[in-house]
Design an enzyme around this catalytic site. Structure first.
Site, short mmCIF file in Angstrom:
data_model
loop_
_atom_site.label_atom_id
_atom_site.label_comp_id
_atom_site.label_asym_id
_atom_site.label_seq_id
_atom_site.Cartn_x
_atom_site.Cartn_y
_atom_site.Cartn_z
N CYS A 73 -2.78 -5.38 5.37
CA CYS A 73 -1.46 -5.40 4.75
C CYS A 73 -0.93 -6.76 4.35
CB CYS A 73 -0.45 -4.75 5.70
SG CYS A 73 -0.73 -2.99 5.98
N PHE A 74 -1.00 -7.75 5.24
CA PHE A 74 -0.21 -8.96 5.05
C PHE A 74 -0.46 -9.64 3.70
CE2 PHE A 74 0.70 -10.02 9.80
CZ PHE A 74 1.54 -8.91 9.85
N VAL A 122 -2.90 7.25 1.31
CA VAL A 122 -4.09 6.74 0.64
C VAL A 122 -4.03 5.22 0.50
CG1 VAL A 122 -4.49 8.86 -0.63
CG2 VAL A 122 -3.04 7.08 -1.64
N PRO A 144 -4.97 -0.67 -2.74
CA PRO A 144 -5.58 -2.01 -2.74
C PRO A 144 -5.01 -2.90 -3.85
CG PRO A 144 -7.06 -0.44 -3.77
CD PRO A 144 -5.91 0.36 -3.22
N ARG A 176 -16.32 12.00 6.69
CA ARG A 176 -15.26 11.50 7.55
C ARG A 176 -14.58 12.65 8.30
NH1 ARG A 176 -12.05 6.75 8.21
NH2 ARG A 176 -13.62 5.72 6.96
N ASP A 195 -8.93 15.01 3.83
CA ASP A 195 -9.67 13.90 3.24
C ASP A 195 -10.75 14.50 2.35
OD1 ASP A 195 -11.31 11.55 2.73
OD2 ASP A 195 -10.36 10.65 4.48
N SER A 212 1.86 5.25 2.56
CA SER A 212 1.19 4.03 2.09
C SER A 212 2.23 2.98 1.74
CB SER A 212 0.34 4.32 0.84
OG SER A 212 -0.52 5.41 1.05
N PHE A 242 -10.37 -8.05 12.88
CA PHE A 242 -9.29 -8.98 12.57
C PHE A 242 -8.36 -9.21 13.75
CE2 PHE A 242 -6.61 -5.27 11.76
CZ PHE A 242 -5.31 -5.72 12.01
N LYS A 243 -8.41 -8.34 14.75
CA LYS A 243 -7.65 -8.52 16.00
C LYS A 243 -8.31 -7.68 17.06
CE LYS A 243 -3.66 -6.40 16.40
NZ LYS A 243 -2.30 -5.87 16.16
#
Length: 473
Positions: A256-257, A68, A71, A20, A15, A109, A330-331
């Protein structure tokens, strides 16, 4: 998982973000995933390493997995639909610049169909040594956050797509050999490159389709007195349909969705298949006004419907009212907040003047403020968020204790299905809240009858409405 199951293979995670990498080499990993820490501890320093020295390790590698971000574009041609491959192209140029030996480059990806073709051109045209060869493979992940380690241990399938040439088939066999260390051969599927790339986009689109479909029915259930969980159970027992992804909720999230549905539509439009794009953009989802809705729009509608339900139930205003937000990820079992429904729900409540107090066991205060102040689609970009707006910082508070979160609140909004939420002392929570005390369960994880017996006014998504609630659809 490769490092765990293939002790003779050296795995180096690269990275360019040194901070990170330092976190990966520390006791506090940069992401939360059940079981991940145990795997890292077992392998780190043995055959698993974390480094920011891209020049050294890319040059030495035989096989390079590229994971990577891809978006959604925020400007230019395809803005709001097309995938932005800037980071993928940058990675390819970085690989080409240092390559002196043959490389197998693996797409991890989620990318548009034919990305491998474009990446191959970038690699070949930017490598200074004409004798170096590159084979591109597509090996998309089908794991789910929160169960990622188990999904990697025992996947439904591993998909490897590659070229039809002799070298392409040899590359497929080499990657298949790696997975065969722990995955049965019959679960390793091989295809051509384009089938593998398209399979990932299509899988995510179909999963989102199921969620939006049952969410659309949840609105109808509330209007008719039906129970969406009973409906889902009845249709899920049909072997042709199945029970997975049939849990109605405040909306789907994750990285993703939505991104992949929009990307799939853009790809279809790009090859002249307007009717196919229209199908996915107008997937048979009707609102009361009988207008066709998109899968993505249904997801937005579900979040807006939840906000409107909260506001209408609380006497048509939440201005200056303290609202406890239980869950921001989100979950459950992840700290990931990308496209989490909580962002839009909180923004909707804030727009009506609410004071939102957020509790999530794995999401940091910094992340909450970033998400609530970032423009749409900027969550997947490094430093793609601006400074928190004054409106956000003045009206949002993040706390580390659920009881402190609910103290003095008019309502609790459950936006993530964390298991711990089921075990709280709701009598204690009720006693500390303003009356009437509301619970809006956007995940249907609580015992609603027990809550009503305490005195709560309960809204359970997709279930018969409490008589106290004012607005119906």
């Amino acid at each position: 998982m490769i490092a765990l199951n293939c002790p003779d293979i050296e795995v180096v995670v690269l990275d360019i973000n040194e901070e990170r990498i330092e976190a990966w080499n520390s006791e506090q990993l940069p992401i939360y995933e059940p079981g991940l820490e145990e795997v890292v501890r077992q392998c780190r320093g043995r055959n698993l390493f974390f480094s920011s020295d891209t020049t050294k390790h890319l040059a030495e590698a035989d096989m390079i997995f590229v994971s990577v971000n891809t978006p959604t574009k925020t400007s230019g041609i395809g803005a709001g639909k097309a995938a932005d491959l800037t980071y993928w192209e940058g990675a390819a140029r970085m690989i080409a610049a240092v390559a002196t030996t043959p490389k197998i480059v693996v797409e991890k990806s989620t990318v548009p169909v034919k990305t491998a073709e474009a990446i191959s051109k970038v690699l070949k045209r930017n490598c200074t040594d004409p004798s170096v060869t590159f084979e591109i493979l597509s090996n998309p992940e089908f794991l789910a956050e929160g169960t990622a380690i188990e999904d990697l241990r025992m996947p439904d399938r591993v998909l490897i797509g590659g070229g039809d040439s002799e070298a392409g088939q040899a590359a497929i066999k080499q990657l298949a050999w790696v997975y065969a260390h722990w995955i049965p051969q019959e679960r390793i599927l091989t295809t051509n490159l384009w089938s593998a790339e398209l399979a990932k986009l299509t899988a995510n689109a179909m999963l989102a389709q199921r969620i939006s479909s049952i969410n659309s029915i949840s609105a109808l259930c509330e209007a008719t007195g039906a129970d969406v969980q009973q409906v889902a159970r009845a249709i899920g027992m049909d072997s042709r349909i199945g029970s997975k992804f049939m849990n109605a909720s405040v909306g789907f999230g994750g990285s993703c969705f939505q991104k992949d549905i929009l990307n799939l539509c853009y790809v279809c439009e790009g090859v002249g298949l307007k009717e196919v794009a229209d199908y996915w953009m107008k997937l048979g989802l009707k609102q009361v006004a009988d207008s066709w809705m998109k899968v993505v729009t249904m997801n937005d509608y579900q979040k807006q419907r939840f906000v409107e339900r909260v506001i209408s139930a609380m006497f048509n205003t939440v201005a200056r009212k303290r609202l406890a937000i239980f869950g921001f990820a989100f979950k459950k079992d992840t700290g990931d907040t990308r496209e989490t429904p909580a962002i839009d729900v909180c923004r909707g409540l804030l727009a009506d003047g609410a004071k939102c107090v957020v509790y999530d066991p794995k999401v940091t205060p910094v992340q909450v403020f970033r998400d609530l102040s970032a423009p749409k689609f900027e969550w997947d970009r490094p430093h793609g968020w601006g400074k928190s707006e004054r409106h956000i910082t003045e009206n949002v508070q993040v706390v580390a204790d659920p009881y402190a979160c609910a103290e003095g609140a008019h309502a609790i909004c459950v936006l993530t299905e964390w298991d711990e939420f089921k075990g709280y002392d709701y009598q204690r929570l009720y006693d500390s809240m303003v009356k009437p005390a509301f619970i809006f369960d956007g995940r249907n994880v609580l015992d609603h009858e027990a809550l009503r017996s305490i005195g709560f006014i309960v809204y359970a998504l997709g279930k018969p409405l409490d008589p106290f609630l004012q607005k119906s659809y």
